[in-house]
Design an enzyme around this catalytic site. Structure first.
Site, PDB file in Angstrom:
ATOM      1  N   GLY A 189       0.499   4.023   5.102  1.00  0.00           N
ATOM      2  CA  GLY A 189       1.078   3.630   5.765  1.00  0.00           C
ATOM      3  C   GLY A 189       1.302   1.393   5.363  1.00  0.00           C
ATOM      4  O   GLY A 189       0.875   1.659   3.483  1.00  0.00           O
ATOM      5  N   LYS A 192      -1.535  -3.666   6.063  1.00  0.00           N
ATOM      6  CA  LYS A 192      -2.233  -4.327   7.684  1.00  0.00           C
ATOM      7  C   LYS A 192      -2.518  -3.291   7.986  1.00  0.00           C
ATOM      8  O   LYS A 192      -4.121  -3.841   8.621  1.00  0.00           O
ATOM      9  CB  LYS A 192      -1.160  -5.214   9.006  1.00  0.00           C
ATOM     10  N   GLY A 194      -3.907  -0.585   6.784  1.00  0.00           N
ATOM     11  CA  GLY A 194      -4.818  -0.710   5.831  1.00  0.00           C
ATOM     12  C   GLY A 194      -6.611  -1.418   5.755  1.00  0.00           C
ATOM     13  O   GLY A 194      -6.901  -1.103   6.304  1.00  0.00           O
ATOM     14  N   GLU A 211      -3.046   4.416  -0.134  1.00  0.00           N
ATOM     15  CA  GLU A 211      -1.333   4.303   0.399  1.00  0.00           C
ATOM     16  C   GLU A 211      -1.215   3.254   0.560  1.00  0.00           C
ATOM     17  O   GLU A 211      -0.578   3.857   1.871  1.00  0.00           O
ATOM     18  CB  GLU A 211      -0.712   5.717  -0.188  1.00  0.00           C
ATOM     19  N   CYS A 245       7.581   3.391   0.566  1.00  0.00           N
ATOM     20  CA  CYS A 245       6.217   2.893   0.388  1.00  0.00           C
ATOM     21  C   CYS A 245       6.858   2.510  -0.856  1.00  0.00           C
ATOM     22  O   CYS A 245       6.945   1.651  -2.027  1.00  0.00           O
ATOM     23  CB  CYS A 245       5.319   2.689   0.312  1.00  0.00           C
TER      24      CYS A 245
END
Ligand code: UN1
Length: 457
Positions: A189, A192, A194, A211, A245
């Site tokens: 995700g 922020k 993480g 990730e 991503c």
């Protein structure tokens, strides 16, 4: 099966792991093979659920199911290759060896944009390694998770609870992260997210596999094949409506070919078919939500008074289609703008001229994130510099390919704000296991390492 409390759910996952770890890894691999075969049988239906929920075009949704199938094949083979090293012992009649053992329960938090593939990266490896998994899917894509769970239940026999879904949002993610019963949290995700979750796991000295966000760049050199480049750039920047991503956010283009490249890029963008993702001719579907659209517009609005040229980026009214369809944006900049340093999860491609490759590499690396990168060139010296220790600082570095669309066989992930984790292929499986160094004395003496003497005199 429904659980009446979080505690019961975690206990069920722990029990599932205990049963599963007793099965030899190659037999675990056989069950993953069957899982893969069921995914094959249901590829079209699963892709439809992805299109319905994540709003991906048909071809990409099918590609995503294929990614999960590929992972099953990979993991089936891997189940016979969980190798540990044997080292020569310095002592006579001793064996020194590494054994790899499962961790236990793996907590897996996934994002809306790859609702099945990222689960498969984690589950296929975690399971052949002997772990169970508690999966918290994105609230946008719970039907995808349910569809996968139904397929797992079909092949899992008495191991259904190897996959347990925990639906919810931040609160559920926090519960997993704080739970000492879960030795590994694998989270995909935003950076922020993480940065909020990782400290909870590390406070209990748990492991994370992160990730997170990217801010991926391509460097387009003067010798590049521009037709190939424009295709690669467009697929990565505009494809998946900029919601990977690995999506391409920044392009650095050599001054000698800048005008030609930009003409070709605009011409290619003008041909993009944007529309209902379930229509097989569509190349781009809508953004996932109004929030994503607002983020995109806020970024573009902030750029409006700067020394930039903005093309596209506006909402498209497509008959009675109500969602947020946009014309992907191209923003030509003459210097690095603050907006380029952040990841906006939408199709905005910044383009900047360069004259010296080392400067371009510096600009590419000079962001907080470090996921994916590309160089387009036909000059070996340029591509080798890009791949050298002075080159790209990302986890993924491609030559004459865009930044997105990695195969499963390589390790996937990136550095810095991307979180450092590696998932999918290569030896990423090691993240899901604990390493035991075993020294076995099969002699009748007790020689000590380093020649230490401890005899009673
Ligand atoms: C993601 O966006 O989180 O390399 C994953 C790619 C895909 C995976 C993307 N195979 O673009």
């Amino acid at each position: 099966m429904k659980f009446n409390s979080y505690k019961n759910l975690v206990n069920a996952s722990k029990e599932a792991h205990k049963k599963w770890r007793m099965i030899p890894a190659p037999q675990r691999g056989e069950i993953i093979r069957e899982f893969g075969n069921e995914l094959r049988n249901n590829k079209t239906e699963l892709a439809k659920v992805i299109t319905e929920e994540a709003r991906k075009i048909v071809s990409e949704a099918e590609g995503e199911v294929q990614e999960a199938i590929d992972m099953c094949d990979f993991a089936t083979g891997l189940s016979r290759q969980l190798y540990g090293l044997t080292m020569p012992s310095e002592r006579p009649d001793h064996r020194l060896q590494e054994l790899w053992q499962p961790l236990g329960v793996v907590g897996c938090i996934t994002a809306f944009n790859f609702p099945i593939a990222v689960f498969a990266w984690n589950f296929c490896l975690a399971s052949v390694c002997g772990n169970s998994i508690i999966w918290k899917p994105s609230p946008h894509t719970t039907k995808c998770a349910d569809a996968i769970k139904r397929i797992w239940d079909k092949v899992a026999d008495e191991h259904k609870e190897l996959v347990i879904i925990l639906n919810g949002g931040n609160q559920e993610a926090v519960a997993l992260c704080e739970d000492p019963n879960i030795p590994l949290i694998s989270a995909t995700g935003s950076t922020k997210m993480g940065k909020e979750l990782a400290p909870l796991v590390s406070a209990r000295l748990g492991r994370t596999l992160l990730e997170l966000g990217g801010n991926n760049a391509a460097i387009i050199c003067s010798t590049a094949d521009l037709n190939l480049t424009v295709k690669g750039v467009t697929f990565s920047a505009a494809g998946t409506t900029g919601q990977r991503c690995t999506s391409l956010r920044r392009a650095f283009v050599h001054e000698e070919i800048y005008d030609e490249f930009m003409d070709k890029l605009h011409a290619y963008y003008a041909t993009l078919k944007i529309g209902d993702p379930s229509d097989p001719s569509s190349q781009l579907g809508p953004l996932i939500s109004k929030n994503s659209f607002d983020d995109m517009q806020n970024t573009l609005n902030a750029l409006k008074n700067k020394d930039v040229k903005i093309y596209g980026g506006h909402r498209l009214e497509l008959g009675d289609l109500e969602e947020f369809y946009v014309m992907p944006a191209i923003v030509e900049v003459s210097k690095i703008e603050d907006e380029m340093l952040e990841e906006t999860f939408a199709p905005i491609l910044y383009v900047k001229k360069f004259s010296d490759l080392k400067d371009a590499i510096h600009m590419q690396n000079n962001v907080k994130q470090g996921l994916s990168s590309s160089i387009f060139t036909n000059d070996l010296k340029e591509s080798e510099l890009f791949l050298s220790s002075e080159g790209s600082d990302c986890g993924i570095a491609n030559v004459n390919i865009g930044t997105s669309g990695a195969e499963i066989g390589g390790a996937f992930g990136g550095e810095k704000d991307t979180g450092g984790g590696r998932e999918s292929g290569s030896d990423s499986w090691k993240a899901y296991m604990r390493r035991v160094t075993a020294t076995v004395n099969y002699g009748s003496e007790l020689p000590l390492a380093q020649g230490v003497e401890f005899d009673e005199n």
